[in-house]
Design a protein around this motif. Structure first.
Motif, PDB file in Angstrom:
ATOM      1  N   TRP A  14       4.255   8.513   3.816  1.00 46.52           N
ATOM      2  CA  TRP A  14       3.829   7.808   5.026  1.00 46.52           C
ATOM      3  C   TRP A  14       2.627   8.516   5.662  1.00 46.52           C
ATOM      4  N   SER A  21       9.588  -2.216   2.548  1.00 42.03           N
ATOM      5  CA  SER A  21       9.176  -1.560   1.313  1.00 42.03           C
ATOM      6  C   SER A  21      10.320  -1.576   0.298  1.00 42.03           C
ATOM      7  N   GLN A  34       0.358  10.315   4.264  1.00 37.67           N
ATOM      8  CA  GLN A  34      -0.856  10.043   3.472  1.00 37.67           C
ATOM      9  C   GLN A  34      -1.394   8.654   3.798  1.00 37.67           C
ATOM     10  N   LEU A  35      -0.468   7.696   3.862  1.00 36.52           N
ATOM     11  CA  LEU A  35      -0.882   6.317   4.114  1.00 36.52           C
ATOM     12  C   LEU A  35      -1.452   6.163   5.518  1.00 36.52           C
ATOM     13  N   GLN A  36      -0.741   6.669   6.498  1.00 38.93           N
ATOM     14  CA  GLN A  36      -1.178   6.416   7.875  1.00 38.93           C
ATOM     15  C   GLN A  36      -2.530   7.074   8.162  1.00 38.93           C
ATOM     16  N   VAL A  75       0.468   4.086  -2.817  1.00 40.05           N
ATOM     17  CA  VAL A  75       0.213   5.504  -2.516  1.00 40.05           C
ATOM     18  C   VAL A  75       1.268   6.339  -3.225  1.00 40.05           C
ATOM     19  N   PHE A 121       0.834  -1.211   0.000  1.00 40.08           N
ATOM     20  CA  PHE A 121       0.000   0.000   0.000  1.00 40.08           C
ATOM     21  C   PHE A 121       0.868   1.260   0.000  1.00 40.08           C
ATOM     22  N   TYR A 122       1.950   1.201   0.747  1.00 39.83           N
ATOM     23  CA  TYR A 122       2.850   2.357   0.791  1.00 39.83           C
ATOM     24  C   TYR A 122       3.306   2.719  -0.638  1.00 39.83           C
TER      25      TYR A 122
END
Ligand code: BG6
Length: 492
Positions: free
Chosen positions: A75, A66, A77-79, A30, A26-27
């Motif tokens: 990060w 990763s 955005q992902l978290q 994104v 997912f990282y």
């Protein structure tokens, strides 16, 4: 990307797969801007943990696993998308609360009720979770899609796989079920069809007239590590052959599909498994080799025997190695054997497909010669990615003589480096609704039909284990399997 808006729910949110593969994937998604604006990831685990604690854990995982370096903007955005939801998924009453929770997130993230439920848990929980989703109406009612993703193993034999499938089909239609085989997400596996159907030089000779034999080797230096409990019930047959190796075999051997739509491809793949010849007791005796590693040395370090691993019985008869010679009885392949092998704690950790072409008649350059170097096409899946091709040429440095020229794109092609992780591709395809790289039920069923017979044979045969040392290339019998046909495993 807007029509991919959804909530991606992972059962097994504190597990190994989520840490090592899913969240790092997912990282990178994104990072590559493939995740829609309206999106949320809900990770479910039994452990009580605060959001901060959970995010600290997965931050470490992304850092470690990763393929691209951690970047704080990505990060963040992902978290912001990730929500840890502590829940014991065997509690059938807890699903309604989960449903309400997801509906609230729908409002917040405008995800249209679209759902992906990803079961990254031990297989004994698959049915329970699917039932929980049904009872709480979570398996229905999205605006665009509601998909179910199932990790392997899909059943432990034909009967359990059928039962599981029937239970799932009561809740989800086949078109919404994504059965994962992560090998299909690997670059080189996707490249098999491209090489075959985009190059006239290969497709023209891709048959029993020109191909002497095909070898598929997935060898690992790793042992079972902390997965002894799982592996005891699985063994190499269920862990690697029934799924990864059979999937590769079907892509290598299938007829050209009539188009690139997922069902056209999957239908051709299924026919390959259906054409595997009947497996007689005689066949099993002569064509199937099992092994289990004893202690040995890997990369200069002493490593224990399989029977000494954690959660493994000290008289275990689980196979950690299998080598099989198969025949595909159709017009294209009758008479050309397929040798497949896989094993843990072997000297090399590589995944490769070798297509060995027939040699020339022993006349002209090969008059009175016993040995001819054959043309070889090697598809390197890992750790190198690329294609190797070997052909004969004049030895320019001598007055006469023929030597094999070796072309290898995997060492010279910089764009093959840093290939996207298999899970990135697979997750993106799930969101897009493209199931080409997932196994359809009839493929899984046919794979079990073959694998079951081999597994039953292993369970009855009294094989003396351990029969290969860690750090070797498997039992001697695996070499004899080819030697008696006048062949050898290629390891170039
Ligand atoms: C998994 C098996 O499916 O594939 C593991 O359960 C194995 O036992 C792994 O190690 C190999 O995958 P990869 O991508 O590392 O070659």
């Amino acid at each position: 990307n807007d029509n991919l808006s959804s909530i991606f729910v992972i059962f097994g949110g504190t597990g190994d797969l989520t840490h090592r593969k899913l969240i790092p994937a997912f990282y990178n998604l994104v990072r590559d801007k493939l995740i829609p604006e309206h999106f949320a990831i809900v990770t479910i685990g039994r452990r009580g943990m605060s959001q901060e604690e959970y995010k600290r854990d997965i931050y470490t995982a992304v850092n470690k696993y990763s393929r691209k370096k951690m970047d704080d903007v990505i990060w963040n955005q992902l978290q912001a998308m990730i929500h840890y939801y502590p829940f014991d998924f065997t509690d059938i009453y807890g699903y309604h609360a989960l449903n309400s929770y997801l509906q609230d997130l729908d409002q917040k993230f405008q995800t249209n009720g679209n759902r992906v439920f990803y079961l990254a848990v031990a297989p004994e929980y698959f049915e329970t979770i699917v039932q929980g989703l049904k009872n709480s109406n979570m398996s229905c009612c999205s605006r665009d899609f509601n998909r179910l993703v199932i990790e392997k193993p899909f059943g432990k034999d034909l009967t359990t796989a059928r039962n599981l499938n029937n239970k799932i089909l009561e809740v989800y239609p086949e078109t919404s079920i994504y059965r994962i085989d992560h090998y299909l997400g690997k670059e080189m596996i996707q490249n098999i069809m491209v090489l075959r159907f985009a190059n006239s030089v290969f497709e023209a000779v891709w048959n029993n007239k020109y191909v002497d034999n095909i070898q598929i080797s997935l060898t690992e230096t790793l042992g079972v590590g902390s997965r002894g409990g799982y592996y005891e019930r699985s063994g190499a047959m269920r862990d690697m052959i029934q799924n990864h190796i059979f999937q590769i075999l079907t892509l290598i051997a299938m007829e050209p599909p009539i188009n690139l739509q997922m069902d056209s491809i999957r239908s051709e793949k299924q026919k390959v498994l259906a054409a595997i010849e009947d497996i007689s007791p005689e066949f099993l005796k002569n064509n199937v080799i099992f092994g289990q590693y004893g202690k040995g040395i890997i990369e200069g370090k002493d490593v224990p025997a399989y029977r000494e691993e954690k959660n493994v019985s000290d008289n275990s008869d689980t196979e950690t190695f299998a080598a099989i010679k198969l025949h595909i009885n159709n017009f294209r392949w009758a008479g050309t054997p397929f040798y497949v092998r896989t094993g843990k704690r072997l000297a090399n950790g590589t995944a490769e497909i070798v297509v060995q072409f027939k040699t020339m008649p022993n006349i002209l350059y090969f008059k009175d010669k016993d040995i001819q170097e054959p043309n070889l096409l090697i598809l390197r899946i890992q750790p190198n990615v690329g294609v190797y091709f070997q052909f004969n040429t004049k030895d320019y440095h001598a007055h006469s003589g023929i030597i094999p020229a070796k072309m290898d794109t995997s060492t010279h092609n910089p764009i093959q480096g840093n290939t996207p992780e298999a899970y990135e591709r697979l997750i993106y395809d799930i969101l897009r609704g493209d199931a080409s790289l997932f196994s359809r039920w009839d493929e899984v069923e046919s794979a079990w039909m073959v694998a079951d017979q081999l597994i039953q044979y292993r369970e009855q045969a009294k094989i003396h284990f351990p029969n290969y040392a860690a750090g070797s290339m498997g039992p001697d019998a695996s070499f004899e399997l080819l030697a008696k046909d006048g062949r050898k495993w290629w390891n170039i």
